[in-house]
Scaffold this motif. Structure first.
Motif, PDB file in Angstrom:
ATOM      1  N   ALA A  37       0.860  -1.177   0.000  1.00 43.15           N
ATOM      2  CA  ALA A  37       0.000   0.000   0.000  1.00 43.15           C
ATOM      3  C   ALA A  37       0.895   1.225   0.000  1.00 43.15           C
ATOM      4  O   ALA A  37       2.058   1.161   0.390  1.00 43.15           O
ATOM      5  CB  ALA A  37      -0.914  -0.001   1.217  1.00 43.15           C
ATOM      6  N   GLN A  39       1.035   5.661   0.677  1.00 42.44           N
ATOM      7  CA  GLN A  39       0.377   6.797   1.312  1.00 42.44           C
ATOM      8  C   GLN A  39       1.136   8.066   1.000  1.00 42.44           C
ATOM      9  O   GLN A  39       2.373   8.098   1.043  1.00 42.44           O
ATOM     10  CB  GLN A  39       0.290   6.591   2.824  1.00 42.44           C
ATOM     11  CG  GLN A  39      -0.581   7.598   3.538  1.00 42.44           C
ATOM     12  CD  GLN A  39      -0.885   7.177   4.958  1.00 42.44           C
ATOM     13  OE1 GLN A  39      -0.159   6.398   5.575  1.00 42.44           O
ATOM     14  NE2 GLN A  39      -1.980   7.677   5.492  1.00 42.44           N
ATOM     15  N   ARG A  45      -4.218   5.740   3.226  1.00 43.61           N
ATOM     16  CA  ARG A  45      -3.368   4.696   2.675  1.00 43.61           C
ATOM     17  C   ARG A  45      -4.153   3.923   1.617  1.00 43.61           C
ATOM     18  O   ARG A  45      -5.287   3.514   1.853  1.00 43.61           O
ATOM     19  CB  ARG A  45      -2.895   3.771   3.799  1.00 43.61           C
ATOM     20  CG  ARG A  45      -1.806   2.816   3.417  1.00 43.61           C
ATOM     21  CD  ARG A  45      -1.265   2.099   4.629  1.00 43.61           C
ATOM     22  NE  ARG A  45      -0.624   3.020   5.565  1.00 43.61           N
ATOM     23  CZ  ARG A  45       0.010   2.624   6.669  1.00 43.61           C
ATOM     24  NH1 ARG A  45       0.089   1.329   6.957  1.00 43.61           N
ATOM     25  NH2 ARG A  45       0.563   3.506   7.467  1.00 43.61           N
ATOM     26  N   GLU A  46      -3.533   3.693   0.478  1.00 44.53           N
ATOM     27  CA  GLU A  46      -4.196   3.066  -0.669  1.00 44.53           C
ATOM     28  C   GLU A  46      -3.529   1.741  -1.015  1.00 44.53           C
ATOM     29  O   GLU A  46      -2.309   1.701  -1.198  1.00 44.53           O
ATOM     30  CB  GLU A  46      -4.108   4.009  -1.884  1.00 44.53           C
ATOM     31  CG  GLU A  46      -4.568   3.399  -3.193  1.00 44.53           C
ATOM     32  CD  GLU A  46      -4.196   4.241  -4.405  1.00 44.53           C
ATOM     33  OE1 GLU A  46      -5.041   4.388  -5.306  1.00 44.53           O
ATOM     34  OE2 GLU A  46      -3.041   4.725  -4.457  1.00 44.53           O
ATOM     35  N   GLY A  47      -4.330   0.705  -1.095  1.00 39.21           N
ATOM     36  CA  GLY A  47      -3.783  -0.569  -1.529  1.00 39.21           C
ATOM     37  C   GLY A  47      -3.332  -0.478  -2.973  1.00 39.21           C
ATOM     38  O   GLY A  47      -4.050   0.054  -3.822  1.00 39.21           O
ATOM     39  N   ALA A  96       2.438  -5.262   3.851  1.00 41.50           N
ATOM     40  CA  ALA A  96       1.401  -5.652   4.800  1.00 41.50           C
ATOM     41  C   ALA A  96       1.153  -7.159   4.734  1.00 41.50           C
ATOM     42  O   ALA A  96       1.340  -7.785   3.681  1.00 41.50           O
ATOM     43  CB  ALA A  96       0.112  -4.904   4.506  1.00 41.50           C
ATOM     44  N   SER A 108      -6.888  -2.139   2.264  1.00 39.54           N
ATOM     45  CA  SER A 108      -5.901  -2.063   3.341  1.00 39.54           C
ATOM     46  C   SER A 108      -6.433  -2.610   4.663  1.00 39.54           C
ATOM     47  O   SER A 108      -5.651  -3.036   5.518  1.00 39.54           O
ATOM     48  CB  SER A 108      -5.458  -0.610   3.524  1.00 39.54           C
ATOM     49  OG  SER A 108      -4.768  -0.155   2.378  1.00 39.54           O
ATOM     50  N   TYR A 111      -5.460  -6.080   6.296  1.00 39.66           N
ATOM     51  CA  TYR A 111      -4.142  -6.362   6.841  1.00 39.66           C
ATOM     52  C   TYR A 111      -3.990  -5.751   8.225  1.00 39.66           C
ATOM     53  O   TYR A 111      -4.454  -4.643   8.490  1.00 39.66           O
ATOM     54  CB  TYR A 111      -3.073  -5.828   5.891  1.00 39.66           C
ATOM     55  CG  TYR A 111      -3.242  -6.403   4.507  1.00 39.66           C
ATOM     56  CD1 TYR A 111      -3.986  -5.738   3.536  1.00 39.66           C
ATOM     57  CD2 TYR A 111      -2.697  -7.638   4.192  1.00 39.66           C
ATOM     58  CE1 TYR A 111      -4.175  -6.291   2.290  1.00 39.66           C
ATOM     59  CE2 TYR A 111      -2.874  -8.195   2.944  1.00 39.66           C
ATOM     60  CZ  TYR A 111      -3.613  -7.524   1.997  1.00 39.66           C
ATOM     61  OH  TYR A 111      -3.789  -8.093   0.762  1.00 39.66           O
ATOM     62  N   TRP A 114       2.060  -4.374   9.542  1.00 38.46           N
ATOM     63  CA  TRP A 114       2.595  -3.400   8.585  1.00 38.46           C
ATOM     64  C   TRP A 114       4.075  -3.173   8.830  1.00 38.46           C
ATOM     65  O   TRP A 114       4.539  -3.175   9.982  1.00 38.46           O
ATOM     66  CB  TRP A 114       1.860  -2.063   8.726  1.00 38.46           C
ATOM     67  CG  TRP A 114       0.426  -2.140   8.331  1.00 38.46           C
ATOM     68  CD1 TRP A 114      -0.628  -2.471   9.137  1.00 38.46           C
ATOM     69  CD2 TRP A 114      -0.112  -1.906   7.038  1.00 38.46           C
ATOM     70  NE1 TRP A 114      -1.794  -2.463   8.404  1.00 38.46           N
ATOM     71  CE2 TRP A 114      -1.512  -2.107   7.123  1.00 38.46           C
ATOM     72  CE3 TRP A 114       0.441  -1.538   5.805  1.00 38.46           C
ATOM     73  CZ2 TRP A 114      -2.358  -1.958   6.021  1.00 38.46           C
ATOM     74  CZ3 TRP A 114      -0.396  -1.383   4.719  1.00 38.46           C
ATOM     75  CH2 TRP A 114      -1.780  -1.595   4.823  1.00 38.46           C
TER      76      TRP A 114
END
Length: 124
Positions: A37, A39, A45-47, A96, A108, A111, A114
């Protein structure tokens, strides 16, 4: 939880490539999905890419055809090969692991372990 350590971030010009690596501290075997992911400041936060224990892979639309996720079970290692990078790919990339029920592979929220993150900066 699993300890995850990323490496491979850096600064590149647009059109360049980077390969991110993530090593898990313990034998995650077939129990977990793994993913990447990213950010950027001020955004969620973007997968970006994810793979489950069966080898099913999911990518966010913006990286399809440019990023490749691979997983080496025997070495508890996850990779993200990134090509044709653009400035929009810049951000902190996190590795993740997890398998929370009820979420898609790329989400996200699936998960709960991290890594500390590795910075990727793409200049135009």
């Amino acid at each position: 939880q699993v300890q995850l350590v990323e490496s491979g971030g850096g600064s590149v010009q647009a059109g360049g490539s980077l390969r991110l690596s993530c090593v898990a501290s313990s034998n995650i075997g077939d129990l977990y999905c793994m993913g990447w992911a990213r950010q950027v400041p001020g955004k969620k936060r973007e997968g970006v890419a994810a793979i489950n224990s069966a080898g099913t892979i999911s990518y966010v639309d913006s990286v399809k055809g440019r990023f490749t996720i691979t997983r080496v079970h025997a070495k508890n290692t996850l990779f993200l090969q990134m090509t044709s990078l653009t400035p929009d790919d810049s951000g902190v990339y996190y590795c993740a692991a997890g398998d929370n029920v009820g979420y898609s592979l790329i989400d996200s929220r699936k998960y709960d372990s991290w890594g500390q993150g590795t910075q990727v900066t793409v200049s135009s």
